[in-house]
Scaffold this motif. Structure first.
Motif, PDB file in Angstrom:
ATOM      1  N   LEU A  88      -0.197  38.844  26.838  1.00 32.09           N
ATOM      2  CA  LEU A  88       0.262  37.996  25.743  1.00 32.09           C
ATOM      3  C   LEU A  88      -0.257  36.576  26.015  1.00 32.09           C
ATOM      4  CD1 LEU A  88       1.926  37.847  23.151  1.00 32.09           C
ATOM      5  CD2 LEU A  88       3.940  37.301  24.543  1.00 32.09           C
ATOM      6  N   ASN A  89      -1.390  36.269  25.416  1.00 31.66           N
ATOM      7  CA  ASN A  89      -2.061  35.004  25.742  1.00 31.66           C
ATOM      8  C   ASN A  89      -2.548  34.301  24.486  1.00 31.66           C
ATOM      9  OD1 ASN A  89      -4.277  37.224  25.840  1.00 31.66           O
ATOM     10  ND2 ASN A  89      -5.404  35.308  25.610  1.00 31.66           N
ATOM     11  N   SER A  90      -2.776  33.001  24.620  1.00 34.53           N
ATOM     12  CA  SER A  90      -3.315  32.183  23.538  1.00 34.53           C
ATOM     13  C   SER A  90      -4.570  31.477  24.031  1.00 34.53           C
ATOM     14  CB  SER A  90      -2.288  31.138  23.080  1.00 34.53           C
ATOM     15  OG  SER A  90      -1.103  31.769  22.622  1.00 34.53           O
ATOM     16  N   GLY A 141      -6.596  27.652  17.272  1.00 36.95           N
ATOM     17  CA  GLY A 141      -6.170  28.556  18.327  1.00 36.95           C
ATOM     18  C   GLY A 141      -5.866  29.944  17.809  1.00 36.95           C
ATOM     19  N   SER A 142      -5.779  30.874  18.741  1.00 33.55           N
ATOM     20  CA  SER A 142      -5.436  32.250  18.392  1.00 33.55           C
ATOM     21  C   SER A 142      -4.540  32.837  19.475  1.00 33.55           C
ATOM     22  CB  SER A 142      -6.705  33.100  18.245  1.00 33.55           C
ATOM     23  OG  SER A 142      -7.428  33.140  19.460  1.00 33.55           O
ATOM     24  N   ARG A 143      -3.705  33.770  19.073  1.00 37.42           N
ATOM     25  CA  ARG A 143      -2.819  34.448  20.011  1.00 37.42           C
ATOM     26  C   ARG A 143      -3.128  35.933  20.004  1.00 37.42           C
ATOM     27  NH1 ARG A 143       1.861  34.187  17.497  1.00 37.42           N
ATOM     28  NH2 ARG A 143       1.845  36.422  17.006  1.00 37.42           N
ATOM     29  N   ALA A 144      -3.239  36.502  21.191  1.00 35.94           N
ATOM     30  CA  ALA A 144      -3.474  37.943  21.326  1.00 35.94           C
ATOM     31  C   ALA A 144      -2.257  38.575  21.999  1.00 35.94           C
ATOM     32  CB  ALA A 144      -4.726  38.199  22.161  1.00 35.94           C
ATOM     33  N   GLY A 145      -2.017  39.830  21.706  1.00 35.37           N
ATOM     34  CA  GLY A 145      -0.842  40.513  22.241  1.00 35.37           C
ATOM     35  C   GLY A 145       0.307  40.390  21.259  1.00 35.37           C
ATOM     36  N   GLY A 146       1.060  41.462  21.119  1.00 37.99           N
ATOM     37  CA  GLY A 146       2.100  41.425  20.091  1.00 37.99           C
ATOM     38  C   GLY A 146       1.439  41.383  18.732  1.00 37.99           C
ATOM     39  N   THR A 147       1.891  40.462  17.865  1.00 38.62           N
ATOM     40  CA  THR A 147       1.268  40.282  16.561  1.00 38.62           C
ATOM     41  C   THR A 147       0.191  39.213  16.690  1.00 38.62           C
ATOM     42  OG1 THR A 147       3.336  40.826  15.450  1.00 38.62           O
ATOM     43  CG2 THR A 147       1.655  39.701  14.148  1.00 38.62           C
ATOM     44  N   SER A 191      -5.129  27.911  11.416  1.00 42.27           N
ATOM     45  CA  SER A 191      -6.060  27.091  10.650  1.00 42.27           C
ATOM     46  C   SER A 191      -6.549  25.953  11.553  1.00 42.27           C
ATOM     47  CB  SER A 191      -5.366  26.518   9.414  1.00 42.27           C
ATOM     48  OG  SER A 191      -4.243  25.742   9.806  1.00 42.27           O
ATOM     49  N   ASP A 192      -7.468  25.135  11.047  1.00 42.09           N
ATOM     50  CA  ASP A 192      -7.935  23.967  11.793  1.00 42.09           C
ATOM     51  C   ASP A 192      -6.862  22.879  11.691  1.00 42.09           C
ATOM     52  OD1 ASP A 192      -9.510  22.310  13.253  1.00 42.09           O
ATOM     53  OD2 ASP A 192     -10.950  21.871  11.667  1.00 42.09           O
ATOM     54  N   ILE A 193      -6.161  22.609  12.775  1.00 45.58           N
ATOM     55  CA  ILE A 193      -5.017  21.703  12.779  1.00 45.58           C
ATOM     56  C   ILE A 193      -5.492  20.285  13.029  1.00 45.58           C
ATOM     57  CG2 ILE A 193      -2.814  21.166  13.882  1.00 45.58           C
ATOM     58  CD1 ILE A 193      -2.699  24.139  14.738  1.00 45.58           C
ATOM     59  N   ASP A 194      -5.160  19.370  12.135  1.00 38.65           N
ATOM     60  CA  ASP A 194      -5.491  17.955  12.289  1.00 38.65           C
ATOM     61  C   ASP A 194      -4.428  17.320  13.191  1.00 38.65           C
ATOM     62  OD1 ASP A 194      -5.904  15.215  12.078  1.00 38.65           O
ATOM     63  OD2 ASP A 194      -6.527  15.323   9.983  1.00 38.65           O
ATOM     64  N   TYR A 210       1.390  25.424  15.634  1.00 42.92           N
ATOM     65  CA  TYR A 210       0.905  25.284  17.009  1.00 42.92           C
ATOM     66  C   TYR A 210       1.908  25.883  17.997  1.00 42.92           C
ATOM     67  CZ  TYR A 210      -2.597  22.618  19.737  1.00 42.92           C
ATOM     68  OH  TYR A 210      -3.653  22.237  20.504  1.00 42.92           O
ATOM     69  N   THR A 211       3.177  25.494  17.853  1.00 34.90           N
ATOM     70  CA  THR A 211       4.189  25.826  18.848  1.00 34.90           C
ATOM     71  C   THR A 211       4.617  27.293  18.793  1.00 34.90           C
ATOM     72  OG1 THR A 211       5.027  23.573  18.673  1.00 34.90           O
ATOM     73  CG2 THR A 211       6.456  25.191  19.748  1.00 34.90           C
ATOM     74  N   PHE A 212       4.843  27.820  17.583  1.00 32.53           N
ATOM     75  CA  PHE A 212       5.413  29.164  17.469  1.00 32.53           C
ATOM     76  C   PHE A 212       4.366  30.230  17.139  1.00 32.53           C
ATOM     77  CE2 PHE A 212       8.925  26.239  16.439  1.00 32.53           C
ATOM     78  CZ  PHE A 212       9.786  26.581  17.469  1.00 32.53           C
TER      79      PHE A 212
END
Length: 367
Positions: free
Chosen positions: A217-219, A267-273, A278-281, A335-337
């Motif tokens: 479970l990584n980002s 960013g992207s998160r892998a594992g789970g869902t 998007s491109d965060i300003d 970003y956080t969740f």
């Protein structure tokens, strides 16, 4: 056909005129050696006005005029002739085996060094993240972040014995390289010592791999910056007074005021869902500090090209303030969740290389 004929005739006419100017210059030099000085200016000034000499011949002609005016006691004209010589051939060098003492005496009364130099540099940089204080969504004390593929201790992977998986956590990302450019004005204040100031435009980025609470479970996040910087500094060049040396090593130290023009993250998160953001300003969400300052140092090599220089340079910049605005680090829910990442307190260092060209600006005058 007429156009080609006209061009051919013009080329022949220019060539004949140049040959005639060469002959006039040779005759004038013979007259000087024979002591017949008074008619020399009339012989060669027409070719100077009409650009009939080659670059090397123009230097010879202007030097000859300077000598003639010296030895015919025309002080004002000799001074103007010396200025014209130095404008044509900056840092013109005299030969003690050939040139008379009177010419040396006049030459020594003039400024022959550049009044300043302008340096243009372009290059690549890569970011080094210096973590000041840890923050994360979960388990930060056992799951270190990877920046550009390694932890703050330089490890490319690690194992957490207390983790239920008891398996390796790996840095998945690599190091990025970004462009930067700089223009500096340089002024010599002592032999070999220059002070400089200018403006720099720099793009940069760093990559983060973070594990939330288990190895699957990584980002992965890429954080990008665009800076406008105002560097000032001082440099020392070895053998700068030796105009016969082609390779001149130098070192420099400086500081910079840094203003963040643009900052974004994806960013992207892998594992789970799985999730990709998007491109965060980061400026719009107030998650970064726009004002910073840096210290820098480096070494380089100047390669002399007549009175100018090509440069090859390496430098290291270290930011002195926190890049992250800690007051709002948790306010971006995507970003956080969704990505599952919170920026720790960190500063950014940069390793850079560049190629450049330094242009010498002259304004000869009587001191």
């Amino acid at each position: 056909m007429r156009v080609y004929l006209t061009i051919t005739l013009l080329i022949l006419a220019v060539s004949a005129y140049a040959q005639n100017c060469t002959q006039l210059l040779n005759q004038a030099e013979d007259n000087y050696e024979a002591g017949r000085l008074l008619g020399i200016p009339d012989q060669i000034e027409g070719c100077l006005l009409n650009k009939g000499f080659s670059a090397e011949e123009e230097v010879r002609a202007r030097k000859l005029l300077t000598l003639v005016y010296i030895f015919t006691d025309q002080e004002a004209r000799s001074e103007q002739a010396m200025i014209n010589l130095l404008k044509t051939d900056p840092e013109h060098r005299l030969d003690p085996q050939v040139d008379p003492a009177e010419l040396f005496f006049l030459y020594d009364q003039y400024r022959t060094k550049p009044i300043f130099r302008i340096s243009f540099k372009v290059g690549l940089n890569t970011s080094n993240v210096v973590q000041i204080e840890e923050y994360a969504t979960h388990n930060t004390l056992v799951h270190d972040n990877f920046y550009n593929g390694s932890t703050s201790s330089g490890a490319g992977d690690y194992t957490v014995d207390s983790d239920s998986s008891a398996s390796d956590f790996d840095g998945l990302s690599t190091r990025d390289f970004n462009l930067w450019g700089e223009i500096l004005a340089q002024k010599e204040v002592y032999e070999g010592v220059d002070i400089n100031a200018g403006i720099q435009y720099r793009t940069s980025s760093y990559n983060v791999d973070t594990y939330i609470n288990q190895e699957n479970l990584n980002s992965s996040i890429t954080n990008s910056q665009t800076y406008l910087r105002l560097p000032i500094g001082a440099s020392y060049t070895l053998w700068s007074d030796n105009r016969d040396r082609v390779l001149l090593p130098y070192g420099f130290l400086g500081a910079s005021f840094d203003y963040l023009l643009k900052a974004s993250s994806i960013g992207s998160r892998a594992g789970g869902t799985a999730y990709t953001s998007s491109d965060i300003d980061l400026i719009a969400t107030n998650q970064v500090n726009r004002i910073n300052y840096s210290f820098m140092g480096g070494i380089g090599l100047k390669i002399r090209f007549k009175t100018h220089f090509f440069t090859v340079e390496g430098r290291y910049d270290t930011s002195r303030m926190n890049y992250i605005n800690g007051n709002d680090r948790y306010t971006n829910s995507e970003y956080t969740f969704d990505v599952g990442y919170v920026e720790p307190a960190l500063s950014l260092d940069f390793l850079s290389v560049s190629l450049g060209y330094t242009l010498s600006i002259y304004n000869p005058k009587k001191l």
